[in-house]
Design a protein around this motif. Structure first.
Motif, short mmCIF file in Angstrom:
data_model
loop_
_atom_site.label_atom_id
_atom_site.label_comp_id
_atom_site.label_asym_id
_atom_site.label_seq_id
_atom_site.Cartn_x
_atom_site.Cartn_y
_atom_site.Cartn_z
N ILE A 1 -8.35 -7.18 7.85
CA ILE A 1 -8.32 -7.01 6.39
C ILE A 1 -7.59 -5.73 6.01
CG2 ILE A 1 -9.72 -6.71 4.33
CD1 ILE A 1 -9.80 -9.53 5.45
N THR A 2 -7.86 -4.66 6.76
CA THR A 2 -7.18 -3.39 6.49
C THR A 2 -5.68 -3.55 6.65
OG1 THR A 2 -9.10 -2.13 7.27
CG2 THR A 2 -6.99 -0.97 7.17
N MET A 3 -5.28 -4.26 7.71
CA MET A 3 -3.86 -4.48 7.97
C MET A 3 -3.21 -5.29 6.84
SD MET A 3 -2.12 -3.60 10.81
CE MET A 3 -3.29 -3.88 12.13
N ILE A 4 -3.88 -6.34 6.43
CA ILE A 4 -3.34 -7.19 5.37
C ILE A 4 -3.20 -6.41 4.07
CG2 ILE A 4 -3.83 -9.20 3.92
CD1 ILE A 4 -5.18 -10.47 6.38
N LEU A 5 -4.24 -5.63 3.73
CA LEU A 5 -4.20 -4.84 2.50
C LEU A 5 -3.08 -3.80 2.56
CD1 LEU A 5 -8.01 -4.27 1.83
CD2 LEU A 5 -6.45 -5.78 0.57
N LEU A 6 -2.89 -3.21 3.74
CA LEU A 6 -1.85 -2.19 3.89
C LEU A 6 -0.47 -2.80 3.72
CD1 LEU A 6 -1.36 0.80 4.58
CD2 LEU A 6 -1.24 0.13 6.99
N ILE A 7 -0.21 -3.92 4.39
CA ILE A 7 1.09 -4.58 4.27
C ILE A 7 1.33 -5.04 2.84
CG2 ILE A 7 2.46 -6.58 4.99
CD1 ILE A 7 1.13 -6.38 7.72
N THR A 8 0.29 -5.57 2.21
CA THR A 8 0.41 -6.03 0.82
C THR A 8 0.74 -4.87 -0.11
OG1 THR A 8 -1.18 -7.81 1.23
CG2 THR A 8 -0.75 -7.22 -1.06
N GLY A 9 0.04 -3.76 0.05
CA GLY A 9 0.27 -2.60 -0.80
C GLY A 9 1.66 -2.03 -0.64
N ILE A 10 2.11 -1.93 0.61
CA ILE A 10 3.44 -1.39 0.87
C ILE A 10 4.52 -2.33 0.35
CG2 ILE A 10 5.05 -0.70 2.68
CD1 ILE A 10 2.65 0.22 4.33
N THR A 11 4.28 -3.63 0.45
CA THR A 11 5.24 -4.60 -0.08
C THR A 11 5.37 -4.47 -1.59
OG1 THR A 11 4.75 -6.16 1.72
CG2 THR A 11 5.80 -7.06 -0.26
N ILE A 12 4.27 -4.20 -2.26
CA ILE A 12 4.30 -4.00 -3.71
C ILE A 12 5.15 -2.77 -4.05
CG2 ILE A 12 2.90 -3.40 -5.72
CD1 ILE A 12 0.68 -5.16 -4.52
#
Length: 546
Positions: free
Chosen positions: A278-289
């Motif tokens: 979950i941490t990884m997914i949130l991190l990738i999502t945030g950076i993509t934004i």
């Protein structure tokens, strides 16, 4: 190909979004008009301008890949392992030989009269200052990789060489600490020096030449006009561009996945963030934004600004470690490591009869395939920002400047970690996980909380610039070579890049990332070898520089 040099007014456009050559240049006479096969529409206020076949096939295949990888997480990991083992085990010689050819071509062009030819026409002026140009070269090229492997790779090669393991480069230097350190650094520099940058340079030069000098779309298919002629605008060209999209996406996803795992590990190490998917997914999502915000700001305001910030922060971290670490060892080690690299280069670049199969297959073959899969992305980005440079200036800068910086970076971070182990008896760095070794090394130095936080920010910004410029490149390919296609298309590809990184991490971890880089790198290696011939033919048709 039209052999008559043309003096083209600089305010004219040879094709939409492509600046016309300034001064003498040899335009290719073709009836093709950029964007003629595109689908142009506006839906709900969103403008689209897409090459129907290239975009649709690329998007459908990639989306299908993401869905299947996420749906079959438990069964797909062994498949990735098998594919990676087969490709690196059976084709290592091919990747190593191809990379050698790219280095030889670049050196040959630097030394030949063809090096005087100017990208963009005889009178073209550079679009960016040296500082801005070098910043974008370095940030787009391998920033995330240097952060991830800067401590890990020198320390790993030192360890296998010293212990005499089967993964030791060139049979290692068992029991010889100084010899193992020298060999470990030489093997590391080999993977981050001339060879990878020669791969990037070949792609960048070919794209820049056929776009800015020949007036063709900024797309991989244009490079093959001397070979395919007008057929390059049909299915042969479509397939070349589709392969370029796949290579770029999966090569980029490998780097983004590595960056995400390191940033997540750093956040856990420093702040106790949960270590989970979950941490990884949130991190990738945030950076993509954040990357999407950079995309909307444009190249000049987005990528160039972030690249300059990144270079400044990376230089700050680098010189801090030099100042508070083993300064004298780093200063002398820089030249010693360069010499060790030169001494071991012939053996390390030998594609046949290797006794260090684990190293040449598991490390070198993977790296060359990874760099090659990255090459459409990095090459096209470098091409876009290199107009106005001579071929010699371009190749010397692209090969030498980033290579020297890479040697200094590896010497500083890897050398400091090796010194901590040898001189101070600190084993924590060597025993730490791959994604944590940088932070464990920094922990042994002053102000470790601050420097580790800066390192995390660096990884994140490198992630953003890679996603931003990668989206720009993929969009140009899938828009039929247009360099000014609507921004929503770049946003789409930025989202896809993040989705692939998440899918691969969940579906097989680092092995899955490496497998897809190698899988797409293999067919694209063949394309690049053919492109070498096209480069020479294209340069020889240019007006001879005085």
């Amino acid at each position: 190909m039209d052999k008559t040099p043309q003096n083209t007014p600089p305010d004219e456009q040879t094709s939409e979004g492509i600046p016309a050559p300034e001064g003498a240049a040899n335009l290719i006479d073709t009836d093709y008009v950029i964007g003629q096969d595109n689908i142009t529409t506006s839906t709900m206020g969103v403008n689209l301008d897409l090459h129907g076949k290239v975009f649709s096939i690329s998007a459908v295949v990639v989306l299908l890949f993401v869905v299947l990888t996420l749906a079959l997480q438990d069964t797909i990991a062994p498949i990735y392992d098998a594919i990676f083992g087969f490709l690196t085990g059976n084709l290592a010689w091919f990747f190593i030989l191809a990379a050698n050819i790219f280095v030889i071509l670049c050196i040959g062009l630097i030394l030949s009269p063809l090096g005087k030819i100017r990208i963009g026409g005889a009178d073209a002026k550079p679009d960016f200052t040296y500082m801005g140009w070098f910043s974008m070269l370095f940030a787009a090229g391998m920033g995330i990789g240097l952060m991830f492997f800067g401590v890990n790779e020198p320390l790993t090669h030192f360890g296998t060489s010293f212990d005499g393991g089967s993964w030791a480069p060139l049979a290692g230097a068992e029991g010889d600490a100084a010899g193992a350190a020298a060999l470990g650094m030489a093997a590391t520099i080999f993977h981050w020096g001339l060879h990878p940058w020669a791969i990037y340079a070949v792609v960048a030069l070919s794209l820049a030449l056929f776009s800015f000098n020949k007036g063709l779309p900024l797309s991989m298919r244009s490079v093959f006009y001397p070979i395919l002629g007008e057929r390059v605008w049909g299915w042969p060209g479509h397939l070349i561009d589709i392969l370029a999209v796949f290579a770029t996406l999966f090569g980029l996803a490998t780097s983004l996945g590595l960056g995400a795992t390191q940033a997540a590990a750093g956040l856990t190490y420093l702040f106790g963030a949960p270590e989970s998917d979950i941490t990884m997914i949130l991190l990738i999502t945030g950076i993509t934004i954040i990357a999407i915000g950079s995309i909307l700001a444009g190249v000049d305001k987005g990528v160039q600004l972030l690249s300059k910030i990144n270079i400044a922060m990376a230089a700050l971290l680098l010189f801090f470690v030099i100042a508070v670490g083993p300064t004298l060892l780093i200063a002398t080690g820089f030249f010693e490591n360069l010499w060790s690299y030169a001494v071991h280069l012939p053996a390390l670049s030998n594609p046949f009869g290797r006794e260090d199969a684990n190293f040449s297959q598991g490390w070198t073959a993977f790296y060359w395939a990874w760099w090659i899969s990255w090459s459409p992305y990095v090459g096209m980005f470098i091409a876009r920002v290199s107009r106005g440079r001579t071929v010699r200036e371009f190749l010397v800068s692209v090969l030498i400047v980033p290579s020297v910086v890479s040697v200094l970076w590896m010497t500083t971070f890897g050398g400091t970690a090796i010194d901590q182990y040898l001189s101070q008896g600190i084993e924590a760095v060597r025993e730490a996980g791959v994604d944590l070794q940088l932070f464990v090394m920094l922990e042994q130095l002053p102000l470790s909380q601050i420097t580790s936080f800066i390192a995390i920010i660096l990884v994140i910004i490198f992630f953003v610039t890679s996603s931003d410029s990668g989206s720009l490149v993929i969009d140009s390919i899938t828009a039929g070579g247009k360099v000014d296609a609507p921004k929503p298309q770049r946003v789409f590809w930025a989202i896809i890049e993040g989705a692939i990184a998440i899918a691969l991490l969940l579906g097989g971890g680092l092995t899955a990332l490496q497998t897809m880089a190698v899988s797409t790198g293999f067919p694209f290696t063949i394309i690049l070898l053919v492109a070498c011939y096209a480069i020479i033919k294209g340069l020889m048709s240019e007006p001879k520089a005085v």
